[in-house]
Design an enzyme around this catalytic site. Structure first.
Site, PDB file in Angstrom:
ATOM      1  N   TRP A 131       0.816  -1.296  -0.019  1.00  0.00           N
ATOM      2  CA  TRP A 131       0.005  -0.101   0.012  1.00  0.00           C
ATOM      3  C   TRP A 131       0.950   1.322   0.038  1.00  0.00           C
ATOM      4  O   TRP A 131       1.889   1.474   0.949  1.00  0.00           O
ATOM      5  CB  TRP A 131      -0.834   0.033   1.336  1.00  0.00           C
ATOM      6  CG  TRP A 131      -1.634   1.029   1.651  1.00  0.00           C
ATOM      7  CD1 TRP A 131      -2.529   1.825   0.411  1.00  0.00           C
ATOM      8  CD2 TRP A 131      -2.033   1.765   2.662  1.00  0.00           C
ATOM      9  NE1 TRP A 131      -3.186   2.830   1.013  1.00  0.00           N
ATOM     10  CE2 TRP A 131      -2.785   2.952   2.403  1.00  0.00           C
ATOM     11  CE3 TRP A 131      -1.486   1.776   3.842  1.00  0.00           C
ATOM     12  CZ2 TRP A 131      -3.306   3.573   3.267  1.00  0.00           C
ATOM     13  CZ3 TRP A 131      -1.969   2.685   4.864  1.00  0.00           C
ATOM     14  CH2 TRP A 131      -2.585   3.662   4.515  1.00  0.00           C
ATOM     15  N   ASP A 212      -0.786  -5.587   9.271  1.00  0.00           N
ATOM     16  CA  ASP A 212      -1.529  -4.435   8.943  1.00  0.00           C
ATOM     17  C   ASP A 212      -2.843  -5.339   8.634  1.00  0.00           C
ATOM     18  O   ASP A 212      -2.796  -6.027   7.391  1.00  0.00           O
ATOM     19  CB  ASP A 212      -1.035  -3.702   8.004  1.00  0.00           C
ATOM     20  CG  ASP A 212      -1.904  -2.589   7.605  1.00  0.00           C
ATOM     21  OD1 ASP A 212      -1.804  -1.586   6.526  1.00  0.00           O
ATOM     22  OD2 ASP A 212      -3.200  -2.366   8.115  1.00  0.00           O
ATOM     23  N   LYS A 248     -13.298  -0.523   5.865  1.00  0.00           N
ATOM     24  CA  LYS A 248     -13.900  -1.520   4.805  1.00  0.00           C
ATOM     25  C   LYS A 248     -14.757  -2.492   5.271  1.00  0.00           C
ATOM     26  O   LYS A 248     -15.926  -2.601   4.735  1.00  0.00           O
ATOM     27  CB  LYS A 248     -12.728  -2.117   3.984  1.00  0.00           C
ATOM     28  CG  LYS A 248     -12.162  -1.268   2.981  1.00  0.00           C
ATOM     29  CD  LYS A 248     -11.210  -0.328   3.644  1.00  0.00           C
ATOM     30  CE  LYS A 248      -9.769  -0.713   4.063  1.00  0.00           C
ATOM     31  NZ  LYS A 248      -8.729   0.141   4.348  1.00  0.00           N
TER      32      LYS A 248
HETATM   33  C1  LIG Z   1      -3.193  -2.273   3.335  1.00  0.00           C
HETATM   34  C2  LIG Z   1      -3.872  -1.060   3.747  1.00  0.00           C
HETATM   35  N1  LIG Z   1      -3.721  -0.546   5.217  1.00  0.00           N
HETATM   36  C3  LIG Z   1      -4.395   0.398   6.054  1.00  0.00           C
HETATM   37  C4  LIG Z   1      -5.293   1.061   5.042  1.00  0.00           C
HETATM   38  C5  LIG Z   1      -5.956   2.423   5.613  1.00  0.00           C
HETATM   39  O1  LIG Z   1      -7.123   2.313   5.872  1.00  0.00           O
HETATM   40  P1  LIG Z   1      -7.812   3.321   6.757  1.00  0.00           P
HETATM   41  O2  LIG Z   1      -7.035   4.285   7.510  1.00  0.00           O
HETATM   42  O3  LIG Z   1      -9.051   4.091   5.920  1.00  0.00           O
HETATM   43  O4  LIG Z   1      -8.432   2.381   7.703  1.00  0.00           O
HETATM   44  C6  LIG Z   1      -5.445   0.762   3.826  1.00  0.00           C
HETATM   45  C7  LIG Z   1      -6.707   1.881   2.730  1.00  0.00           C
HETATM   46  N2  LIG Z   1      -6.118   1.556   1.612  1.00  0.00           N
HETATM   47  C8  LIG Z   1      -7.053   2.146   0.503  1.00  0.00           C
HETATM   48  C9  LIG Z   1      -8.330   1.307   0.692  1.00  0.00           C
HETATM   49  C10 LIG Z   1      -7.583   3.516   0.721  1.00  0.00           C
HETATM   50  C11 LIG Z   1      -6.378   4.335   0.926  1.00  0.00           C
HETATM   51  O5  LIG Z   1      -5.669   4.394   0.152  1.00  0.00           O
HETATM   52  O6  LIG Z   1      -6.211   5.021   1.987  1.00  0.00           O
HETATM   53  C12 LIG Z   1      -6.607   1.915  -0.905  1.00  0.00           C
HETATM   54  O7  LIG Z   1      -7.371   2.423  -1.837  1.00  0.00           O
HETATM   55  O8  LIG Z   1      -5.483   1.439  -0.977  1.00  0.00           O
HETATM   56  C13 LIG Z   1      -4.722  -0.266   3.258  1.00  0.00           C
HETATM   57  O9  LIG Z   1      -5.142  -0.893   1.960  1.00  0.00           O
END
Ligand SMILES: Cc1ncc(COP(=O)(O)O)c(CN[C@@](C)(CC(=O)O)C(=O)O)c1O
Length: 399
Positions: A131, A212, A248
């Site tokens: 991510w 995570d 989510k």
């Molecule tokens: C692996 C991972 N960890 C943490 C988070 C953090 O989410 P939160 O802080 O909202 O609980 C995301 C969210 N990733 C998303 C869904 C959104 C983003 O980029 O923030 C994504 O599109 O990858 C994630 O994909």
């Protein structure tokens, strides 16, 4: 003197910037398969019925008092049961230091700051790819990053051998960031046997695993099953850290509800660690928001609402799994020369399509389809209404 004159415009966020571009596009055909936010088959955001019912029960009775720095004790208690197990001995023995966090991001950042403060010379091994925001989080916590092999482009699967080499070659006692389930962006998860081998090797090396877990329940539709990797590590006796999020799996995106936990050796240590986590939170945001935490504890604290939640999270996961099959079948029906079996083999919110940044740009420019340039498709944005259009466009830019 305007000291800010030297401030440059920040680069567009690779994920959230896609949503901005999507919103700005006037085309009626536009499709957003960028940000990982669930949409129903009409492409609309969903507020779960269990959440609406919890809000009905809360309405009018909720006070506006500060939560403690560690957040809602009730929400944290319920959240630990999801990750560690209803009957976890670690919960019974009070060995878990845990605080409410600002969703998954906040939990990761609080951990990164804790790691920097109490293990100042440590670094962290982050999977390739991961991510995008993971890099920002540990960078801003001033924790040096290393990488470990994860995705295997040729097979579009896990590069298990290279991953194990990296675990073996890292200095003893290194920190490893692991996605508990539904790896973002690849959708590739280790098998249960592979998790067992990873756990064994990490134990041998005395590494610290930080999970995570942003998608528990969203991957398979079953929160227990999605916690399998964590349970394997717990059985093997690791000390671990976990970042949890309700963005989510409960659709609480903007409520920013999460939890950071660290499994300690005994209650005394857990009390000390929790007090230090609170010390980090105090100058950052002092204490976390009350509403989302109350929604979560209302749902998880009521058997009827919890079972409704379990049904609803399975519906979301199943819809995504159905769209994986539909997208693959549409591409195969179009006679695409490429293999698309990875679309149904991958799991969770995302499909790592294998498309190049240039192909992604073409999808956006010619077909108004929005996704991140690494070729990640948020399957939650795929519907029965747009899957044919999406498959045709992908086939056109990849054949
Ligand atoms: C692996 C991972 N960890 C943490 C988070 C953090 O989410 P939160 O802080 O909202 O609980 C995301 C969210 N990733 C998303 C869904 C959104 C983003 O980029 O923030 C994504 O599109 O990858 C994630 O994909």
């Amino acid at each position: 003197s305007s000291w800010w004159r030297s401030v440059e415009p920040a680069p567009k966020d690779p994920i959230l910037g896609v949503t901005e571009a999507f919103l700005a596009d006037p085309s009626p055909d536009k499709v957003n398969v960028g940000v990982g936010a669930y949409r129903d088959d009409n492409g609309k955001p969903v507020v779960l019925e269990c959440v609406r019912e919890a809000e009905r029960r809360i309405a009018g009775n909720q006070n506006m008092e500060y939560l403690p720095m560690g957040g809602s004790v009730k929400m944290v208690e319920e959240t630990l049961k999801l990750a560690y197990g209803e009957d976890s001995e670690f919960i019974k023995d009070k060995r878990i230091a845990a605080v409410q966090a600002l969703s998954g991001t906040g939990a990761c950042r609080l951990f990164a700051d804790f790691q920097k403060r109490f293990s100042p010379d440590s670094q962290i091994y982050i999977p390739v790819p991961t991510w995008a925001n993971h890099h920002n989080i540990w960078r801003d916590a001033h924790v040096p990053q290393r990488t470990y092999h994860y995705y295997h482009p040729e097979s579009k699967g896990l590069d298990f051998a290279a991953l194990m080499d990296d675990v073996k070659n890292a200095p003893n006692g290194s920190f490893f960031l692991l996605h508990a389930c539904a790896h973002n962006p690849t959708g590739v998860d280790p098998s249960e046997d592979q998790w067992r081998e990873i756990s064994y090797q990490i134990k041998v090396k005395g590494h610290f695993p930080f999970f995570d877990m942003a998608y528990q329940g969203f991957a398979s539709g079953d929160p227990e099953r999605d916690a399998k990797a964590i349970r394997i590590f717990l059985e093997d006796g690791h000390a671990i850290g976990i970042a949890q999020s309700y963005a989510k799996n409960m659709g609480l995106y903007g409520q920013r509800v999460g939890c950071l936990s660290v499994l300690c050796e005994d209650e005394k240590q857990a009390i000390a660690v929790k007090s230090q986590l609170q010390q980090l939170a105090r100058p950052m945001y002092s204490n976390p928001p009350v509403h989302g935490a109350l929604v979560v504890s209302t749902i998880l604290g009521d058997p009827e609402l919890k079972s409704l939640w379990l049904k609803e999270v399975k519906v979301m996961a199943d819809r995504i799994i159905g769209m994986r099959t539909a997208l693959r079948e549409n591409l195969e029906k179009l006679g695409s020369p490429l293999s698309w079996k990875h679309i149904t083999e991958q799991i969770g919110m995302f499909c790592y399509s294998g498309m190049t940044p240039e192909q992604v740009d073409q999808l956006t420019k010619e077909y108004h389809i929005y996704l991140t340039r690494n070729g990640r498709i948020s399957m939650a944005g795929v519907t029965t209404g747009n899957v044919g259009y999406l498959a045709n466009a992908i086939n056109e830019v990849t054949k």
